[in-house]
Design an enzyme around this catalytic site. Structure first.
Site, PDB file in Angstrom:
ATOM      1  N   ASN A 141       2.398   5.052 -10.544  1.00  0.00           N
ATOM      2  CA  ASN A 141       1.146   4.962 -11.287  1.00  0.00           C
ATOM      3  C   ASN A 141      -0.075   4.775 -10.386  1.00  0.00           C
ATOM      4  O   ASN A 141      -1.186   5.135 -10.778  1.00  0.00           O
ATOM      5  CB  ASN A 141       1.246   3.786 -12.271  1.00  0.00           C
ATOM      6  CG  ASN A 141      -0.094   3.420 -12.860  1.00  0.00           C
ATOM      7  OD1 ASN A 141      -0.630   4.124 -13.705  1.00  0.00           O
ATOM      8  ND2 ASN A 141      -0.659   2.309 -12.399  1.00  0.00           N
ATOM      9  N   ILE A 176      -8.033   6.724 -20.796  1.00  0.00           N
ATOM     10  CA  ILE A 176      -7.413   5.462 -21.170  1.00  0.00           C
ATOM     11  C   ILE A 176      -8.376   4.327 -20.804  1.00  0.00           C
ATOM     12  O   ILE A 176      -8.978   4.342 -19.730  1.00  0.00           O
ATOM     13  CB  ILE A 176      -6.071   5.251 -20.440  1.00  0.00           C
ATOM     14  CG1 ILE A 176      -5.137   6.448 -20.680  1.00  0.00           C
ATOM     15  CG2 ILE A 176      -5.422   3.948 -20.880  1.00  0.00           C
ATOM     16  CD1 ILE A 176      -4.706   6.650 -22.117  1.00  0.00           C
ATOM     17  N   ASN A 226       0.883  -1.167   0.000  1.00  0.00           N
ATOM     18  CA  ASN A 226       0.000   0.000   0.000  1.00  0.00           C
ATOM     19  C   ASN A 226       0.920   1.216   0.000  1.00  0.00           C
ATOM     20  O   ASN A 226       1.584   1.485   1.002  1.00  0.00           O
ATOM     21  CB  ASN A 226      -0.896  -0.009   1.237  1.00  0.00           C
ATOM     22  CG  ASN A 226      -1.831   1.191   1.292  1.00  0.00           C
ATOM     23  OD1 ASN A 226      -1.594   2.226   0.658  1.00  0.00           O
ATOM     24  ND2 ASN A 226      -2.902   1.073   2.064  1.00  0.00           N
ATOM     25  N   VAL A 227       0.968   1.935  -1.114  1.00  0.00           N
ATOM     26  CA  VAL A 227       1.954   3.008  -1.257  1.00  0.00           C
ATOM     27  C   VAL A 227       1.731   4.158  -0.291  1.00  0.00           C
ATOM     28  O   VAL A 227       2.619   5.004  -0.111  1.00  0.00           O
ATOM     29  CB  VAL A 227       1.996   3.544  -2.705  1.00  0.00           C
ATOM     30  CG1 VAL A 227       2.455   2.468  -3.665  1.00  0.00           C
ATOM     31  CG2 VAL A 227       0.640   4.126  -3.129  1.00  0.00           C
ATOM     32  N   TYR A 234      -9.469  14.606  -6.933  1.00  0.00           N
ATOM     33  CA  TYR A 234      -8.607  13.934  -7.919  1.00  0.00           C
ATOM     34  C   TYR A 234      -7.793  14.945  -8.705  1.00  0.00           C
ATOM     35  O   TYR A 234      -6.570  14.789  -8.862  1.00  0.00           O
ATOM     36  CB  TYR A 234      -9.483  13.107  -8.860  1.00  0.00           C
ATOM     37  CG  TYR A 234      -8.724  12.384  -9.946  1.00  0.00           C
ATOM     38  CD1 TYR A 234      -8.066  11.187  -9.673  1.00  0.00           C
ATOM     39  CD2 TYR A 234      -8.681  12.885 -11.241  1.00  0.00           C
ATOM     40  CE1 TYR A 234      -7.374  10.511 -10.674  1.00  0.00           C
ATOM     41  CE2 TYR A 234      -7.991  12.211 -12.244  1.00  0.00           C
ATOM     42  CZ  TYR A 234      -7.348  11.032 -11.962  1.00  0.00           C
ATOM     43  OH  TYR A 234      -6.664  10.371 -12.958  1.00  0.00           O
ATOM     44  N   ALA A 235      -8.440  15.985  -9.211  1.00  0.00           N
ATOM     45  CA  ALA A 235      -7.726  16.996 -10.000  1.00  0.00           C
ATOM     46  C   ALA A 235      -6.657  17.689  -9.157  1.00  0.00           C
ATOM     47  O   ALA A 235      -5.556  17.957  -9.634  1.00  0.00           O
ATOM     48  CB  ALA A 235      -8.715  18.021 -10.546  1.00  0.00           C
ATOM     49  N   SER A 283      -5.013  16.401  -6.682  1.00  0.00           N
ATOM     50  CA  SER A 283      -3.899  15.464  -6.493  1.00  0.00           C
ATOM     51  C   SER A 283      -3.017  15.404  -7.735  1.00  0.00           C
ATOM     52  O   SER A 283      -1.786  15.285  -7.632  1.00  0.00           O
ATOM     53  CB  SER A 283      -4.430  14.064  -6.152  1.00  0.00           C
ATOM     54  OG  SER A 283      -5.003  13.417  -7.281  1.00  0.00           O
ATOM     55  N   LYS A 284      -3.620  15.483  -8.911  1.00  0.00           N
ATOM     56  CA  LYS A 284      -2.838  15.401 -10.145  1.00  0.00           C
ATOM     57  C   LYS A 284      -2.069  16.705 -10.401  1.00  0.00           C
ATOM     58  O   LYS A 284      -0.975  16.678 -10.978  1.00  0.00           O
ATOM     59  CB  LYS A 284      -3.748  15.064 -11.324  1.00  0.00           C
ATOM     60  CG  LYS A 284      -4.365  13.672 -11.238  1.00  0.00           C
ATOM     61  CD  LYS A 284      -3.308  12.576 -11.155  1.00  0.00           C
ATOM     62  CE  LYS A 284      -3.899  11.194 -11.132  1.00  0.00           C
ATOM     63  NZ  LYS A 284      -2.880  10.115 -11.115  1.00  0.00           N
TER      64      LYS A 284
END
Length: 261
Positions: free
Chosen positions: A85, A182, A58-59, A150-151, A153-154
């Site tokens: 990733n 993807i 778990n990263v 999410y945005a 975090s990116k």
């Protein structure tokens, strides 16, 4: 060169860790790296359904990351590349997003990349060379509705990428890859959430028509780019972000006159 043919990038025998490699983009990256002769270790919380050296990690948890890195170095003697990733996504505006969801997304998407870099960089510096790839998103630049956490975090991954790149050059390079849509289990889940399981294929095809290339991407698209960036052929690429989105960010979604004026 024929479609799908592998060019020898000089990666044979190198050692790479890919987080979140049991499915989706991570799986596509690993498949291409394996074809190039790279010794790849998959760090994930789920078991892969294909043959790859796997270590459960778990990263977002420091102790698990440390054990994973120690496993790689003990088995292979070095660590040449890390591909961050692993990522999760939840939909919601700020007021719809729970504190728990916010923390989970930041822990996996950002803290995970930080921990992987933190504990792999000392080994890379000792051997005098290494590459770190952070899988960000085109949502690091342009944001759809209801992806606040999410945005964010990116976007954060771009700052992390630049910081690693300037702090550890010339020994270590760091690059962000920013994919568009993807075809992964995550994209299929998003399609199902929007239209139901019965119409997943129709929805993904509809999304693909938005892209100038007329389709969404496949995991191998990201794999080919990753392999190139890990190779010495890209040795002057550092501290930047590369979009791989079929031209989507170049498109202004406003119609033009049909006749010449």
């Amino acid at each position: 060169m024929k479609s799908g043919e592998i060019v020898d990038l000089g990666l044979k025998g190198r050692v790479a860790v890919v987080t979140g490699g049991s499915q989706g983009i991570g799986k596509g990256i690993i498949k291409i790296l394996q074809r190039e002769g790279v010794n790849v270790v998959d760090f994930d919380i789920r078991n892969p359904d294909y043959e790859v050296d796997y270590f459960k990690v778990n990263v977002a948890k420091k102790e698990e990351v440390i054990k994973g890195i120690e496993y790689v170095v003990s088995k292979y003697g070095r660590i040449d590349a890390v591909v961050n990733n692993a990522g999760i996504e939840r939909y919601g505006t700020i007021d719809e997003t729970s504190e728990e969801d916010w923390d989970n997304i930041m822990n996996v998407n950002v803290k995970g990349a930080f921990l992987m870099a933190k504990y792999s960089i000392p080994h890379m510096r000792k051997q005098g060379k290494g590459v770190i790839i952070n899988i960000a998103s085109i949502q690091s630049f342009a944001v759809q509705k209801r992806v606040a956490a999410y945005a964010t975090s990116k976007h954060a991954l771009l700052g992390l990428t630049r910081s690693i790149a300037i702090d550890y050059a010339p020994q270590i390079r760091c690059i962000a890859i920013c994919p568009g849509s993807i075809r992964t289990p995550l994209l299929e889940w998003a399609a199902e959430e929007e239209v139901g399981k019965e119409y997943i294929e129709d929805k993904i095809k509809e999304w693909g028509q938005i892209y100038p290339m007329g389709r969404v991407g496949i995991p191998e698209d990201i794999g080919y780019l990753t392999a190139f960036l890990l190779s010495d052929l890209s040795s002057f690429i550092n501290g930047t972000c590369i979009t791989i989105d079929g031209g989507l960010l170049s498109l202004i979604p406003i119609s033009s006159p049909s006749k010449k004026i």
